[in-house]
Design an enzyme around this catalytic site. Structure first.
Site, PDB file in Angstrom:
ATOM      1  NE  ARG A 184      -2.062  -1.436   3.566  1.00 35.34           N
ATOM      2  CZ  ARG A 184      -2.470  -1.303   4.824  1.00 35.34           C
ATOM      3  NH1 ARG A 184      -3.644  -0.783   5.080  1.00 35.34           N
ATOM      4  NH2 ARG A 184      -1.700  -1.687   5.829  1.00 35.34           N
ATOM      5  CD  GLU A 218       6.072   1.789  19.285  1.00 33.60           C
ATOM      6  OE1 GLU A 218       5.426   2.053  18.263  1.00 33.60           O
ATOM      7  OE2 GLU A 218       7.096   1.064  19.283  1.00 33.60           O
ATOM      8  CD1 TRP A 247       4.142   5.246  16.760  1.00 31.90           C
ATOM      9  CD2 TRP A 247       2.380   4.603  15.545  1.00 31.90           C
ATOM     10  NE1 TRP A 247       3.939   3.906  17.006  1.00 31.90           N
ATOM     11  CE2 TRP A 247       2.861   3.491  16.266  1.00 31.90           C
ATOM     12  CE3 TRP A 247       1.273   4.454  14.710  1.00 31.90           C
ATOM     13  CZ2 TRP A 247       2.275   2.233  16.174  1.00 31.90           C
ATOM     14  CZ3 TRP A 247       0.684   3.205  14.618  1.00 31.90           C
ATOM     15  CH2 TRP A 247       1.186   2.107  15.347  1.00 31.90           C
ATOM     16  CE1 TYR A 258      -0.797  -3.423  16.891  1.00 33.70           C
ATOM     17  CE2 TYR A 258      -0.400  -1.108  16.376  1.00 33.70           C
ATOM     18  CZ  TYR A 258      -0.324  -2.444  16.024  1.00 33.70           C
ATOM     19  OH  TYR A 258       0.201  -2.806  14.815  1.00 33.70           O
ATOM     20  CB  CYS A 291       1.589  -5.018  12.059  1.00 29.02           C
ATOM     21  SG  CYS A 291       1.418  -3.811  10.732  1.00 29.02           S
ATOM     22  NE  ARG A 347      -2.496  -6.362   9.708  1.00 31.36           N
ATOM     23  CZ  ARG A 347      -1.973  -5.666   8.701  1.00 31.36           C
ATOM     24  NH1 ARG A 347      -1.659  -6.262   7.564  1.00 31.36           N
ATOM     25  NH2 ARG A 347      -1.740  -4.369   8.822  1.00 31.36           N
ATOM     26  CB  SER A 348       1.528  -7.497   8.132  1.00 31.81           C
ATOM     27  OG  SER A 348       2.404  -6.765   7.304  1.00 31.81           O
ATOM     28  CG  ASP A 373       9.171  -2.916   8.179  1.00 32.73           C
ATOM     29  OD1 ASP A 373      10.212  -3.449   7.754  1.00 32.73           O
ATOM     30  OD2 ASP A 373       9.045  -1.678   8.284  1.00 32.73           O
ATOM     31  CG  ASN A 426       6.701  -5.854  16.130  1.00 36.13           C
ATOM     32  OD1 ASN A 426       6.712  -6.083  14.915  1.00 36.13           O
ATOM     33  ND2 ASN A 426       6.151  -4.750  16.618  1.00 36.13           N
ATOM     34  CG  HIS A 455       6.658  -7.304   4.454  1.00 38.25           C
ATOM     35  ND1 HIS A 455       5.521  -7.636   5.160  1.00 38.25           N
ATOM     36  CD2 HIS A 455       6.896  -5.995   4.734  1.00 38.25           C
ATOM     37  CE1 HIS A 455       5.100  -6.584   5.832  1.00 38.25           C
ATOM     38  NE2 HIS A 455       5.919  -5.566   5.588  1.00 38.25           N
ATOM     39  CG  LEU A 456      13.512  -8.059   4.156  1.00 42.29           C
ATOM     40  CD1 LEU A 456      14.743  -8.731   3.552  1.00 42.29           C
ATOM     41  CD2 LEU A 456      13.911  -7.183   5.346  1.00 42.29           C
ATOM     42  CE1 TYR A 457       6.422  -2.026   2.648  1.00 42.92           C
ATOM     43  CE2 TYR A 457       7.391  -2.238   4.833  1.00 42.92           C
ATOM     44  CZ  TYR A 457       6.280  -2.137   4.020  1.00 42.92           C
ATOM     45  OH  TYR A 457       5.021  -2.154   4.572  1.00 42.92           O
TER      46      TYR A 457
END
Length: 268
Positions: free
Chosen positions: A24, A61, A83, A97, A149, A169-170, A172, A180, A210-212
């Site tokens: 996205r 955070e 953010w 969250y 995420c 679910r996802s 980075d 995380n 994933h890796l961007y």
């Protein structure tokens, strides 16, 4: 084998086998689906050593999540700005969250404090197979500036040891996952402290890892590095409630990371 190699192996697997997909955001990604890594707390606190991680930012955070707030002013007060690109003009993120952890809306309009409920279940019903905190509230997704995420976490109590499994679910993997891992390990330590248990293991299960594509060179640089010993995390002070923790209750010892590797956050 050093536990951090699991994280490095995940990046290597994405680089080798990941499939290109659109995202996205403005950068496409390489991803794989379905992955799990485990961290035994007897090997130390899982704060990555192959690049320097900002411990106080991670901590504040997490305090923000725990507070139930969805306004980023607290983050600004502690010099946290990643953010900003997701918030609205009033610095709000919608019911993300913390709102779900502490203020889950019941059909009758009452609120459920999932986090306090989970702590009480650990104390009073430790053999339960359903000690779960869930951030994926389908009814609220449209009102969220970013759908969660890290979507849910579950606790297990066995022979005085507390384990937590996180489902994402996802993920980075270069920027987000190290945060995380450390934050949920912190939360595991905090809840173990409140329930007089030993924090034993964090399991992280990932859907889309994933890796961007703008992070690929940074990931390759990190893969050249060898991990050093994980630091130790100590909680000090007589803290009785999840809301009473403060920065001074956390002591990080023997953290000897390699230099920070810069990479830009992808705003969706």
């Amino acid at each position: 084998m050093h536990p951090e190699y699991q994280y490095l192996q995940l990046m290597a697997d994405i680089l080798k086998d990941g499939k290109s997909k659109p995202s996205r955001g403005i950068h496409d990604l390489k991803s794989i689906f379905g992955y799990q890594i485990r961290f035994d707390m007897r090997h130390g606190f899982p704060l990555l050593t192959t690049k320097k991680m900002p411990f106080k930012i991670l901590l504040h955070e997490l305090f923000w999540f725990i507070s139930g707030s969805t306004n980023i002013q607290y983050l600004h007060d502690h010099k946290i700005h990643y953010w900003d690109g997701f918030a609205d003009e009033n610095k709000n993120l919608g019911p993300v969250y913390g709102a779900q952890w502490r203020h889950w809306k019941s059909p009758d309009g009452t609120e459920i404090d999932q986090l306090v409920w989970a702590i009480n279940e650990i104390k009073n019903n430790p053999n339960s197979k359903g000690i779960i905190v869930n951030a994926w509230n389908v009814a609220d997704l449209e009102a969220m500036r970013l759908p969660p995420c890290h979507t849910m976490f579950q606790f297990d109590v066995t022979k005085g040891k507390l384990r937590m499994q996180l489902y994402q679910r996802s993920s980075d993997v270069f920027l987000g996952l190290p945060f995380n891992i450390a934050q949920y390990a912190m939360l595991l330590h905090m809840i173990a402290h409140l329930t007089d248990l030993e924090p034993r293991e964090l399991i992280v299960s990932i859907g889309n890892a994933h890796l961007y594509k703008n992070h690929l060179d940074a990931a390759k640089e990190q893969l050249k590095r060898k991990p050093t010993a994980f630091p130790k995390l100590k909680i000090v002070g007589d803290v009785k409630s999840i809301d009473d923790f403060a920065e001074e209750n956390f002591v990080l010892e023997d953290y000897k990371p390699q230099p920070h590797i810069k990479a830009d956050l992808v705003i969706l």
